[in-house]
Enzyme design. Structure first.
Site, PDB file in Angstrom:
ATOM      1  N   ILE B  11       9.950 -59.936  56.610  1.00  0.00           N
ATOM      2  CA  ILE B  11       9.295 -61.111  57.467  1.00  0.00           C
ATOM      3  C   ILE B  11      10.362 -62.210  57.188  1.00  0.00           C
ATOM      4  CG2 ILE B  11       7.567 -62.682  57.846  1.00  0.00           C
ATOM      5  CD1 ILE B  11       5.769 -60.336  57.096  1.00  0.00           C
ATOM      6  N   GLY B  14      13.149 -65.588  51.279  1.00  0.00           N
ATOM      7  CA  GLY B  14      13.119 -67.119  50.920  1.00  0.00           C
ATOM      8  C   GLY B  14      13.957 -67.181  49.582  1.00  0.00           C
ATOM      9  N   ALA B  17      11.688 -65.202  46.807  1.00  0.00           N
ATOM     10  CA  ALA B  17      11.042 -64.058  46.987  1.00  0.00           C
ATOM     11  C   ALA B  17      11.427 -63.486  48.296  1.00  0.00           C
ATOM     12  CB  ALA B  17       9.651 -64.068  46.979  1.00  0.00           C
ATOM     13  N   ASP B 127       3.707 -76.260  46.081  1.00  0.00           N
ATOM     14  CA  ASP B 127       4.976 -76.136  47.274  1.00  0.00           C
ATOM     15  C   ASP B 127       4.167 -76.384  48.624  1.00  0.00           C
ATOM     16  OD1 ASP B 127       7.367 -76.034  47.757  1.00  0.00           O
ATOM     17  OD2 ASP B 127       7.460 -73.775  47.800  1.00  0.00           O
TER      18      ASP B 127
END
Lengths: 334, 220
Positions: B11, B14, B17, B127
């Site tokens: 998906i 980042g 991760a 965050d």
């Protein structure tokens, strides 16, 4: 006119360093002279530093002029760092700049110190639209240009990274940077440090406290230095990585005094590879506080018509980089 | 045995991760894998990844219990720093705003509400940026609790607010202030106006720090 080239003299005096640089509009650094105040004990005393700068100014100015021009009349613009920094130091530099500008009848450019670090970095690397980590004794932030300003993507929530390492070095009795990094190279064991990263913001006070506690408990200075520097650099590289990932920009540079760190540079170089981005180094003499960066930025501002009168030439001890309207660049190319 | 998890697609990759869509017994789940970072020392890397994986799972479970719209934790695999969680379909707030959505009042209000619920249970997100908010049919889900933690200190809550506002100002300067106004409304609807002003006061304080502050004699 000298073959159409403009010449700017810039004065840096935000903290320890009095720097006077001369740069021309082709980007050539003609002179970059400085004198650094070294406090007798641990901290910097703003008034003493300011006195040091006032004292050193005539000689530094003379050296800068001798190296760069045949006559002071060749100078077209006078720039000074108006902030952020220590009030008394800033006022000393500003006073000198005003005097020179009035004497020569030249315009003044009021330059943000952080923006100057970035602009001289761009000049040295050839980058046009980089993601920037600005790390020094008094500043820690991640920034990039967007919509007319250098936007702060992340910054420290408490102390600056350089301040953290300096304070540790002084407490450990080994002295400020680069001593902690030199001792870290002899460290054998990493002791877990609190690593506080929030978004693209960082916090170093927890790690500094932990390091102090470890010292008191008798841990080896080398190991604590290793643990603290690794933790601090890991946090810095991580927030820079987040900024690279978020913006998708491919140019990465680190500016400010702490950018001289070899270990930090190594980490940043390893990081950019993960994102197909490029890191380029900057010569040491343009990384620490210096007059050339103020001169170069002043020149860019002058060409964009961003000058101030003597009456408007205030100093701004808390001048943030995102308060500066960047008129000398086009829109963001990201 | 929990597995097998069948990977359907990645998906999102980042900075920290890799988030994958996986299938487990006919159910779609999200697997968040914290990847090793070659720039960190192995010990530092191990510390960071496992601390954050545990902290994230713990925070999500607490948030869910408090009624915060967020994915439910299904399974944890510490050896690979992986969290398996409910899949929330939708678009990120960042994508929604980037596509020029003009009617964001409901979204902003919902985000303020979610934030207040989170804070009311003594959690902070850590965050809170538009990329970490999923919009699903006008509902706002908070995701990525990787930097979340527990604290009743208004400081941590104010940092959430500060981060959100700053990242909106950086990414969407033209609508940021209007958006934040609605966030405050949503926040106030859960925790009251006094909580909003307390939060804003601390935000101001935080912004006054973290800069080149003149500290008399001890600026090193």
């Amino acid at each position: 006119m000298k073959e159409g080239k403009l010449v700017c003299l810039g004065i840096e005096s935000t903290a320890h360093t009095l720097g006077i640089g001369v740069v021309d509009s082709s980007g050539r650094v003609l002179a970059n002279e400085l004198a650094t105040y070294r406090p007798t004990d641990s901290g910097i005393h703003p008034r003493e530093a300011a006195q040091h700068h006032a004292h050193a100014a005539p000689e530094v100015l003379r050296r800068a002029l001798v190296k760069s021009v045949s006559s002071a009349d060749e100078i077209d613009v006078v720039a000074f760092a108006s902030g952020p920094g220590l009030g008394p130091c800033l006022r000393t530099g500003a006073t000198l700049a005003r005097a020179i500008a009035l004497k020569l009848g030249r315009p003044l450019a009021s330059v943000n110190h952080g923006v100057a670090h970035i602009e001289i970095g761009k000049l040295a690397t050839g980058f046009r639209d980089p993601v920037v980590l600005y790390v020094a004794g008094g500043n820690t932030l991640v920034t990039t240009f967007s919509e007319g300003r250098y936007r702060i993507l992340g910054e420290t929530l408490d102390i600056a990274a350089g301040n953290c390492l300096d304070a540790f070095g002084i407490e450990a009795g080994i002295g400020p940077m680069p001593a902690p990094e030199i001792w870290a190279a002899k460290g054998q064991k990493y002791i877990p440090m609190p690593m506080r990263v929030k978004g693209m913001d960082v916090s170093f006070s927890g790690a500094l406290t932990r390091a102090s506690t470890l010292l008191r408990e008798g841990a080896r200075v080398e190991d604590v230095a290793l643990s603290l520097t690794e933790a601090v650099y890991s946090m810095l590289t991580e927030v820079l990585e987040r900024a690279v990932a978020m913006t998708g920009k491919k140019e990465v540079m680190v500016v400010g005094g702490l950018a001289r760190s070899r270990r930090l540079t190594e980490m940043v170089r390893d990081m950019v590879k993960l994102h197909g981005a490029e890191h380029r180094g900057i010569p040491d003499e343009l990384l620490g506080d210096n007059g050339a960066m103020i001169a170069w930025t002043g020149l860019l501002m002058f060409r964009a018509g961003q000058v101030v009168s003597v009456e408007e030439s205030h100093v701004r001890p808390r001048y943030r980089i995102d308060e500066v309207e960047v008129t000398w660049l086009g829109p963001s190319r990201s | 045995m929990v597995g097998p998890f069948e990977e359907l697609r990645v998906i999102y990759v980042g900075a920290e991760a890799v988030v994958k869509l996986v299938e487990w017994r006919g159910l779609k789940l999200v697997a968040k894998v914290r990847v090793p970072k070659p720039y960190r020392r192995p010990e530092v890397d191990q510390q960071v990844r496992s601390e954050r994986t545990i902290r994230e799972a713990r925070a999500m479970i607490r948030a869910k219990r408090a009624g915060v719209p967020c994915p439910a934790v299904i399974h944890l695999e510490l050896s690979t720093s992986t969290i398996y969680m409910q899949y929330v379909e939708g678009e990120s707030l960042r994508a929604v705003l980037a596509s020029g959505a003009e009617d964001f009042s409901e979204i902003a209000n919902g985000l303020g509400t979610a934030m207040a619920l989170l804070h009311s249970t003594g959690l902070y997100h850590g965050d809170l940026v538009p990329a970490n908010v999923i919009v699903q049919e006008g509902m706002t889900y908070l995701i990525d609790f990787g930097l979340a933690g527990r604290s009743d200190d208004v400081e941590e809550h104010a940092i959430d607010y500060h981060l959100l506002e700053r990242s909106l100002t950086a990414g969407f300067p033209l609508i940021a202030s209007k958006f934040m106004e609605k966030v405050r409304e949503g926040y106030g609807s859960v925790l009251g106006d006094a909580a909003v002003s307390g939060l804003l006061r601390r935000v101001e304080e935080i912004r006054a720090r973290g800069r080149y502050v003149e500290r008399g004699e001890h600026q090193v």
